[in-house]
Every structure is written in C-alpha cells, then in structure tokens.
Design an enzyme around this catalytic site. Structure first.
Site, PDB file in Angstrom:
ATOM      1  N   ASP A  29      55.353  33.954  21.360  1.00 16.01           N
ATOM      2  CA  ASP A  29      55.300  35.488  21.805  1.00 16.01           C
ATOM      3  C   ASP A  29      55.469  36.064  20.302  1.00 16.01           C
ATOM      4  OD1 ASP A  29      56.620  35.492  25.008  1.00 16.01           O
ATOM      5  OD2 ASP A  29      54.814  34.561  24.064  1.00 16.01           O
ATOM      6  N   GLU A  31      55.085  34.923  17.053  1.00 17.54           N
ATOM      7  CA  GLU A  31      53.832  34.910  16.277  1.00 17.54           C
ATOM      8  C   GLU A  31      52.617  35.901  16.882  1.00 17.54           C
ATOM      9  OE1 GLU A  31      53.857  30.806  17.067  1.00 17.54           O
ATOM     10  OE2 GLU A  31      53.494  30.206  14.802  1.00 17.54           O
ATOM     11  N   TYR A  32      52.678  36.118  18.214  1.00 13.92           N
ATOM     12  CA  TYR A  32      51.581  36.624  18.757  1.00 13.92           C
ATOM     13  C   TYR A  32      51.819  38.148  18.392  1.00 13.92           C
ATOM     14  CZ  TYR A  32      48.466  39.028  21.944  1.00 13.92           C
ATOM     15  OH  TYR A  32      47.396  39.614  22.873  1.00 13.92           O
ATOM     16  N   SER A  78      32.841  46.006  52.409  1.00  9.48           N
ATOM     17  CA  SER A  78      33.768  45.373  52.645  1.00  9.48           C
ATOM     18  C   SER A  78      33.984  44.213  53.403  1.00  9.48           C
ATOM     19  CB  SER A  78      34.771  46.547  53.327  1.00  9.48           C
ATOM     20  OG  SER A  78      34.224  47.102  54.310  1.00  9.48           O
ATOM     21  N   LYS A 109      41.852  34.973  49.255  1.00 13.51           N
ATOM     22  CA  LYS A 109      41.784  36.251  49.364  1.00 13.51           C
ATOM     23  C   LYS A 109      42.839  37.108  48.849  1.00 13.51           C
ATOM     24  CE  LYS A 109      40.056  40.022  52.200  1.00 13.51           C
ATOM     25  NZ  LYS A 109      40.865  40.892  51.818  1.00 13.51           N
TER      26      LYS A 109
HETATM   27  C1  LIG Z   1      31.170  39.410  48.250  1.00 18.48           C
HETATM   28  O1  LIG Z   1      32.080  40.473  48.679  1.00 18.48           O
HETATM   29  C2  LIG Z   1      33.524  40.074  48.628  1.00 18.48           C
HETATM   30  N1  LIG Z   1      33.943  39.124  48.289  1.00 18.48           N
HETATM   31  C3  LIG Z   1      35.288  38.770  47.906  1.00 18.48           C
HETATM   32  N2  LIG Z   1      35.858  37.606  47.357  1.00 18.48           N
HETATM   33  C4  LIG Z   1      36.957  37.494  47.312  1.00 18.48           C
HETATM   34  N3  LIG Z   1      37.583  36.154  46.863  1.00 18.48           N
HETATM   35  N4  LIG Z   1      37.738  38.397  47.860  1.00 18.48           N
HETATM   36  C5  LIG Z   1      37.388  39.556  48.260  1.00 18.48           C
HETATM   37  N5  LIG Z   1      38.607  40.498  48.524  1.00 18.48           N
HETATM   38  C6  LIG Z   1      36.257  39.692  48.510  1.00 18.48           C
HETATM   39  N6  LIG Z   1      35.813  40.758  48.759  1.00 18.48           N
HETATM   40  C7  LIG Z   1      34.426  41.091  48.855  1.00 18.48           C
HETATM   41  C8  LIG Z   1      33.971  42.570  49.453  1.00 18.48           C
END
Ligand SMILES: COc1nc2nc(N)nc(N)c2nc1C
EC number: 6.5.1.2
Length: 307
Positions: A29, A31-32, A78, A109
């Site tokens: 760190d 050096e960085y 979504s 996710k």
């Molecule tokens: C293709 O659309 C998406 N892909 C995703 N992929 C991951 N890994 N996590 C998400 N929250 C996600 N949300 C969306 C709308």
C-alpha cells in the site's frame, strides 16, 4: 514529462487491477500511495497531461450541485422472481416449450445497486443508476472512485455494460463502526450503505466508502459479435472488468437446483451479501426468441433466497 506521467498512470492502473480485480496485490500500500502522490504532483504541475483515465480521478473531484438525469437507450429491466422449486420448473418448462433444448447460466445475485456503464473507444464516459428503468441519475464521478471499475478498457471498444455496485461486508462493518463512534445513524445493511454512498454529491465521500462492482451484462453484445451470455462474461474479463467468478453453465434445471442448493449453504462464506441466484438462458438467439415483457426479460429469472 508527458512520457513519465503516462508511465506512472500505466503502472498504477496495473497495480490497481491486480489488487481490486484479481484480488492479488502486486505492491505494498505504501508503494502504491507513493506512486499516486507522484502522479498527482506531476498532474498538478502539468495539467495539460492529465487524461480522462488517470487514476487520480479515483480520489473524487469537487462536489456536484445536483445529479443530471440520464435516459437509458436500452431500458434497465428488472428480473421476475421465483420463490421455490415449482416456480423454477415452470420457468424451465415455459422456456423449453418455446426454444427446445437450452443451456442456462447461473450467477449469484449480488445485493447491491444496478448501474449502467458506458464506454466510448475504451474510455469510461458515463455511469448511471437504474432509476425507474428508463431514466436514471448520472453518478459517473462517484463510480470512478470504485477501484475495480476500469477507467480505460483493454480494447478500444464502445460498449454499454450493466453491473451491480455493492459494499463488501467488511467495508460495511467498518463504516458502521465509524458512524457509531461519531454518534451517526447506522446503515441497516450493505445495500443501503452502497446506495447511500453512490447518491452522495461529493465524490470524495463515495471514494471513502470502499465500494466494489461486478459487471454482469453487455447491452450491445450482438453488435460486438458475441453469441451467448457466457461468452459476454468472458469478454468482460478480457476487457478488464471484474465479473463474479461463481458463475456456472447448467445444462438442466436439476443442475440449476443443485447450484442454488450449494450457494444457499455457502452464502455466509462470501465477502458480500447476495439475495438469490439469477438464471439466464445462455444463447442470445434463444433470448431473442423469448423476448421480454415491459418489465422483465422472459429468458431470465431470479430465485430469491427465503428472507
Ligand atoms: C439481464 O438482467 C439482469 N441480470 C442480472 N444479473 C445478475 N447477476 N444480477 C442482477 N441483479 C441482474 N439483474 C438484471 C436485470
């Protein structure tokens, strides 16, 4: 001097990539910090040699008056949710009815904030929140402070990438420790802390929050000649993005179920919060056949872990 500054920039970004993307520190760190100090001193003296991808942008500039609005050229949809095995088997049945034999990609996710990142000729030019899916807020200056977000790609491509900005659990605990000492209100969870950090008008605040980001989607993948989601993720790795290493191609819904089982157990061992598993049809031709509703793609589903 211009060469010296370019040399310094390259060195710092190389160490940055090793530390924040590969998780394999290449220098200490101290050096960085010394390299960064030198760069900022030279850029101060010779501002004409300052470039948009300079790592000096990562410490955050002057606070903004307000966030500009950004219209997403491709809406940020979504994901529809699955809560049990039946929901997942229904999804699989619907998909197979429409496209026949299919391969899925399973991903963790991440419990963070969806953001869209635009690059022109390899340079990061704009980053925005999801907002209502059509209009988000321009948080470019804050996103530049995320060390694992490349300011310049390894290929000079014009690309739009979606990803999840998040706060690692360690950063979250440290932040709440500090807030507790200062008698400030604590953040309820890393997701709120990440959202709160990226909605700060002062990029120096975002820079201090040790945020991170996983890229998970290439918007203009087909334009770039990429044929599947798994290939798109590998391409993101080649460009210098940080993608989530736990992803897995699954040939059957039973493989998907065992992936879910595995990560439901291993969830606590991860250095960040996840709220489920995302399952996507891998081939873009099949994604196209399945299309999307106004709200969400019909070729993907999010299995939510029980709260
Ligand atoms: C293709 O659309 C998406 N892909 C995703 N992929 C991951 N890994 N996590 C998400 N929250 C996600 N949300 C969306 C709308």
């Amino acid at each position: 001097v211009e060469k010296q500054i370019a040399e310094l920039r390259g060195q710092i970004e190389k160490h940055n990539y090793a530390y924040y993307v590969l998780d394999q520190p290449s220098i200490s760190d101290a050096e960085y910090d010394e390299l960064m100090r030198k760069l900022m001193e030279l850029e101060e003296q010779y501002p004409q040699y300052k470039t948009p991808d300079s790592p000096s942008q990562r410490v955050g500039g002057a606070p903004l008056e307000a966030f500009q609005k950004v219209t997403h050229r491709v809406p940020m949809l979504s994901l529809s949710n699955a809560f049990n095995e039946g929901d997942l088997r229904d999804f699989d049945r619907r998909v197979r009815q429409e496209v026949g034999d299919v391969r899925y990609v399973c991903e963790l996710k991440i419990d963070g904030l969806a953001v869209s990142l635009r690059y022109e000729d390899g340079y990061f030019v704009q980053g925005a929140t999801r907002g209502d899916g059509t209009t988000g807020e321009d948080i470019t200056e804050n996103l530049k402070t995320i060390r694992s977000l490349p300011l310049r790609l390894r290929k000079q491509v014009t690309i739009e990438v979606r990803g999840e900005a998040y706060m690692p659990r360690k950063s979250f605990e440290k932040l709440n420790e500090k807030r507790k000492m200062n008698g400030e209100e604590l953040f309820a969870n890393p997701r709120n802390a990440a959202a709160g950090s990226l909605r700060q008008l002062d990029p120096k605040v975002a820079a201090s929050r040790q945020l991170d980001i996983f890229a998970y989607h290439v918007v203009n993948a087909e334009e770039l000649g990429i044929l599947s989601h798994s290939a798109a993720l590998n391409y993101l790795d080649e460009l210098g993005f940080k993608t989530n290493p736990a992803r897995q191609v699954c040939e059957t819904i039973d493989d998907v179920l065992s992936y879910i089982e595995q990560w439901h157990e291993r969830r606590a061992s991860l250095p960040y919060d996840i709220d489920g598993i995302v399952i996507k049809v891998d081939a873009f031709a099949q994604q196209k056949q399945l299309g999307a509703t106004a709200k969400s793609p019909r070729w993907a589903i999010a299995y939510k872990f029980p709260a």
